[in-house]
Design an enzyme around this catalytic site. Structure first.
Site, PDB file in Angstrom:
ATOM      1  N   HIS A 285      17.688  -2.107  15.561  1.00  0.00           N
ATOM      2  CA  HIS A 285      17.053  -0.749  14.977  1.00  0.00           C
ATOM      3  C   HIS A 285      17.225   0.260  16.020  1.00  0.00           C
ATOM      4  O   HIS A 285      17.259   0.168  16.794  1.00  0.00           O
ATOM      5  CB  HIS A 285      15.080  -0.796  15.276  1.00  0.00           C
ATOM      6  CG  HIS A 285      14.812   0.065  14.338  1.00  0.00           C
ATOM      7  ND1 HIS A 285      14.588   1.655  14.701  1.00  0.00           N
ATOM      8  CD2 HIS A 285      14.393   0.307  13.158  1.00  0.00           C
ATOM      9  CE1 HIS A 285      14.167   2.765  13.467  1.00  0.00           C
ATOM     10  NE2 HIS A 285      13.752   1.817  13.392  1.00  0.00           N
TER      11      HIS A 285
ATOM     12  N   GLY B   3      12.693   8.826   9.417  1.00  0.00           N
ATOM     13  CA  GLY B   3      11.862   9.589   9.825  1.00  0.00           C
ATOM     14  C   GLY B   3      11.810  11.149   9.926  1.00  0.00           C
ATOM     15  O   GLY B   3      10.679  11.659  10.818  1.00  0.00           O
TER      16      GLY B   3
ATOM     17  N   GLY C 147       9.571   2.647   6.994  1.00  0.00           N
ATOM     18  CA  GLY C 147       9.003   3.076   8.501  1.00  0.00           C
ATOM     19  C   GLY C 147       7.104   3.624   7.862  1.00  0.00           C
ATOM     20  O   GLY C 147       6.423   3.102   7.266  1.00  0.00           O
ATOM     21  N   GLY C 148       7.388   5.105   7.977  1.00  0.00           N
ATOM     22  CA  GLY C 148       6.246   6.156   7.690  1.00  0.00           C
ATOM     23  C   GLY C 148       5.105   5.765   6.621  1.00  0.00           C
ATOM     24  O   GLY C 148       3.965   5.143   6.364  1.00  0.00           O
TER      25      GLY C 148
ATOM     26  N   ASN D 273       8.102  -1.429   8.999  1.00  0.00           N
ATOM     27  CA  ASN D 273       8.859  -1.587   9.843  1.00  0.00           C
ATOM     28  C   ASN D 273       7.639  -0.903  10.461  1.00  0.00           C
ATOM     29  O   ASN D 273       7.779   1.062  10.382  1.00  0.00           O
ATOM     30  CB  ASN D 273       9.889  -0.680   9.958  1.00  0.00           C
ATOM     31  CG  ASN D 273       9.933  -0.582  12.046  1.00  0.00           C
ATOM     32  OD1 ASN D 273       9.017  -1.122  12.769  1.00  0.00           O
ATOM     33  ND2 ASN D 273      10.991  -0.197  12.438  1.00  0.00           N
ATOM     34  N   TRP D 274       6.132  -0.591  10.715  1.00  0.00           N
ATOM     35  CA  TRP D 274       4.948  -0.349  11.327  1.00  0.00           C
ATOM     36  C   TRP D 274       5.481   0.329  12.548  1.00  0.00           C
ATOM     37  O   TRP D 274       4.374   1.590  12.860  1.00  0.00           O
ATOM     38  CB  TRP D 274       3.839  -1.024  11.317  1.00  0.00           C
ATOM     39  CG  TRP D 274       3.201  -1.887  10.581  1.00  0.00           C
ATOM     40  CD1 TRP D 274       3.877  -1.648   9.103  1.00  0.00           C
ATOM     41  CD2 TRP D 274       2.417  -2.330  10.904  1.00  0.00           C
ATOM     42  NE1 TRP D 274       3.336  -1.960   8.222  1.00  0.00           N
ATOM     43  CE2 TRP D 274       2.386  -2.776   9.168  1.00  0.00           C
ATOM     44  CE3 TRP D 274       1.107  -2.891  11.644  1.00  0.00           C
ATOM     45  CZ2 TRP D 274       0.983  -3.488   8.831  1.00  0.00           C
ATOM     46  CZ3 TRP D 274       0.139  -3.061  10.869  1.00  0.00           C
ATOM     47  CH2 TRP D 274      -0.507  -3.802   9.627  1.00  0.00           C
ATOM     48  N   LYS D 275       6.548   0.418  13.363  1.00  0.00           N
ATOM     49  CA  LYS D 275       7.303   0.998  14.834  1.00  0.00           C
ATOM     50  C   LYS D 275       5.145   0.335  16.090  1.00  0.00           C
ATOM     51  O   LYS D 275       4.754   0.042  15.748  1.00  0.00           O
ATOM     52  CB  LYS D 275       7.222   2.219  14.351  1.00  0.00           C
ATOM     53  CG  LYS D 275       8.521   2.141  13.433  1.00  0.00           C
ATOM     54  CD  LYS D 275       8.847   3.509  13.274  1.00  0.00           C
ATOM     55  CE  LYS D 275       9.510   3.942  12.452  1.00  0.00           C
ATOM     56  NZ  LYS D 275      10.443   4.832  12.501  1.00  0.00           N
TER      57      LYS D 275
END
Ligand code: PEP
Length: 248
Positions: A95, A173, A234-235, A10-12
């Site tokens: 999300h 995160g 994510g990160g 998930n690159w956000k």
């Protein structure tokens, strides 16, 4: 029953289209694994670039959000048709960041899940508790409710194709990961509630990911648990570490 593994990034709100292309090129040799479905969920403006850049690879592209109407006066939204037209295969739904900052609810999650299935897009349906809810001892009750609402009016055949991401909000995160035991307990609870809503075959087929500060050093232990079929990352999806998670 053996479920195929699925590791999704998930690159956000990160990476411009040109940065996206460069990251995809960097990750290309690192994420090759014939036993794993690899997905990059990228910002809407990166979707076309990402689809082009992953052609002929083992990577599928997902959106990070989608609206539940077909078209019309919904300024700023993206419809399912727009996603399928360019070859998007997955979409993250609900999300916790969308719930917190953009007022998404379990009811809108359900509408989006139904719409995604109508268009043959695989939803990655997010659920998860806050730290306060965990401390109150209501994690499983909360998650069961989220799942029951998300799957209203979804057929068993559709549910079998769905992906659920269990993401404790306190772990997203933050660098705090749920222990493998905590994650497994909730993922097993999710499978149980799917069995109650549908049947054993559906519960056995549905894929459940863990998400929340998953990285190259904790992925193998989390992924060794029987009810954890993959990760939403994510990160760590924005760096070479992602390849280590795919191969963990
Ligand atoms: C996420 O955004 O879904 C997520 C799990 O983020 P992170 O891996 O950075 O905790």
């Amino acid at each position: 029953m053996s479920r195929r593994r699925i590791i999704a990034g998930n690159w956000k709100m990160n990476k411009t289209p040109s940065e996206a292309k460069a990251l995809i090129e960097e990750l290309k040799p690192l994420v090759v694994n014939p036993d794993v479905d690899v997905v990059y969920c990228v910002p809407a403006i990166d979707l076309t670039t990402a689809i082009e850049a992953t052609k002929g690879t083992n990577v599928s592209i997902g959106a990070e959000n989608m609206y539940f109407e077909e078209s019309g006066a919904y300024t700023g939204e993206i419809s399912p048709n727009m996603l399928t037209d360019i070859g998007v295969k997955y979409v993250i739904i609900g999300h916790s960041e969308r719930r917190e900052y953009f007022a998404e609810t379990d009811a809108t999650v359900n509408k989006k899940v139904i719409k995604a299935f109508e268009h043959g897009i695989t939803p990655i349906i997010c659920c998860g508790e806050t730290l306060e809810q965990r401390e109150q001892g209501i994690t499983l009750d909360w998650i069961r409710m989220q799942i029951k609402i998300a799957f209203q009016n979804v057929t068993a055949d559709q549910a079998k194709e769905a992906v659920i991401a269990y993401e404790p909000i306190w772990a997203i995160g933050t660098g705090k990961t749920a222990t493998a035991e905590q994650a497994e307990e909730v993922c097993a609870g999710i499978r149980e509630v799917i069995g109650e809503i549908y049947d054993d075959a559906t519960a056995a087929a549905i894929r459940i990911q863990y998400g929340g500060s998953m990285n190259a050093s904790n992925a193998a232990e989390l992924l060794s648990k029987p009810n954890i079929d993959g990760g939403l990352i994510g990160g760590a999806s924005l760096k070479a570490d992602f390849g280590k998670i795919v191969n963990a």
